[in-house]
Design a protein around this motif. Sequence first.
Motif, short mmCIF file in Angstrom:
data_model
loop_
_atom_site.label_atom_id
_atom_site.label_comp_id
_atom_site.label_asym_id
_atom_site.label_seq_id
_atom_site.Cartn_x
_atom_site.Cartn_y
_atom_site.Cartn_z
N VAL A 50 -4.33 7.83 -3.11
CA VAL A 50 -4.04 6.88 -2.03
C VAL A 50 -5.28 6.71 -1.14
O VAL A 50 -5.84 7.68 -0.68
N ARG A 51 -5.71 5.47 -0.98
CA ARG A 51 -6.87 5.15 -0.15
C ARG A 51 -6.45 4.14 0.91
O ARG A 51 -5.43 3.49 0.79
N TYR A 52 -7.29 3.99 1.94
CA TYR A 52 -6.99 2.96 2.93
C TYR A 52 -8.24 2.21 3.35
O TYR A 52 -9.36 2.71 3.18
N GLU A 53 -8.01 1.02 3.85
CA GLU A 53 -9.08 0.18 4.39
C GLU A 53 -8.58 -0.45 5.69
O GLU A 53 -7.39 -0.76 5.80
N GLU A 69 -0.93 -1.83 -1.77
CA GLU A 69 -0.95 -2.40 -3.12
C GLU A 69 -1.14 -1.30 -4.14
O GLU A 69 -1.95 -0.40 -3.94
N SER A 71 -2.21 -0.24 -8.03
CA SER A 71 -2.92 -0.70 -9.22
C SER A 71 -3.01 0.48 -10.19
O SER A 71 -2.49 1.56 -9.90
N ASP A 73 -5.47 2.28 -10.68
CA ASP A 73 -6.28 3.34 -10.07
C ASP A 73 -5.53 4.10 -8.98
O ASP A 73 -6.01 5.14 -8.52
N GLY A 74 -4.46 3.55 -8.49
CA GLY A 74 -3.73 4.21 -7.40
C GLY A 74 -3.23 3.21 -6.38
O GLY A 74 -2.95 2.07 -6.71
N TYR A 75 -3.16 3.67 -5.14
CA TYR A 75 -2.58 2.85 -4.07
C TYR A 75 -3.66 2.54 -3.03
O TYR A 75 -4.42 3.44 -2.66
N LEU A 76 -3.68 1.30 -2.58
CA LEU A 76 -4.62 0.93 -1.52
C LEU A 76 -3.84 0.38 -0.33
O LEU A 76 -3.14 -0.62 -0.44
N GLN A 78 -3.97 -1.38 3.18
CA GLN A 78 -4.86 -2.24 3.96
C GLN A 78 -4.21 -2.48 5.33
O GLN A 78 -3.05 -2.89 5.40
N TYR B 3 -13.01 5.45 -2.55
CA TYR B 3 -14.13 5.47 -1.63
C TYR B 3 -15.41 5.69 -2.41
O TYR B 3 -15.41 6.30 -3.48
N SER B 36 -15.23 0.38 7.52
CA SER B 36 -14.34 0.50 6.37
C SER B 36 -14.94 -0.16 5.13
O SER B 36 -14.89 0.40 4.02
#
Lengths: 174, 120
Positions: A50-53, A69, A71, A73-76, A78, B3, B36
């Motif tokens: 899980v990543r965030y932007e 979202e 995908s 690759d994992g979860y993003l 936003q 990242y 970011s």
Amino acid sequence: MDYETKPTNRYELRLYAALFRSICGFSQDEPIDPVALLDRLPELEGFEDVRYEVVYNDALPGNVPAQCEKSDDGYLIQIKESVYKGAYERKTGGHRMHIIHEIMHPFVDKLGFKPIFSRRLTKETPVYRRLEWIVMALAGEVMMPYESTEGKTAEEIMRIYGVSERAAKKRLTY
Amino acid sequence: MGYTKYGEFMRVLRVKEHEVMGDTAKMLGVKIPFVSAVESGKRNVPEEWVPMIVEHYKLDQEKEAELLDAIESSKTQMKLNLVHASNTQRRLAVQFQRSFERLDEDTAEAIMKLLNKEDQ
């Protein structure tokens, strides 16, 4: 986007909320800072992908404060700049809730609340089978633990857990 | 998705120092979405950030080297100075730019070996 998913109930959601707090290393009654939690996510069991932007406000549609979202690759996650700043600078309850809501999306997905694509969401679909309601209700349970908010006033819940008046009042109704 | 090495470096640093991305943006004097975008590899790390990060987090030499390595690995764009380049070097640079996206792993490895041999 909302989907129909497997049903749940408040009792189960409270157990999931306790599980989430345990995964994060929080006690069952301390307040949670969703902004600080964002950076910790990849270190938590089950959240490694899980990543965030934080994105400029015009990067998401006007009525979307944040989104998650999935995908291959994992979860993003936003988050709009205004929402992040509201939660970070002003500690606004509503903005903090938006962020924890998005953090709940991968958690709920991993708990097996997958969309049932063969069924269309209708007015008759009960809320406890609606993905967005489940995520929203779980976010509330995580931010305002049932046991430790029992007997407290809305003002106390708002002050201790950093939630909006609306969320605190809602907590008192179930 | 994910990242960059630089983004991961900063994330770990913030967790250790009990800071959040908003604090990083304030420290660097830029907007949060820009921080970011840099951490997720959509923008290059501005050079002037390095001393600011080193000073703010009081990084020792080892950590500073780690930061520089992370920045190098996270670059999204690179510039070539062709001011003193010969015509052949210019043609090579242009050809490399054109072919870069189509390069397969084996060819890239072969070119690197060749260039490393030149350095020795």
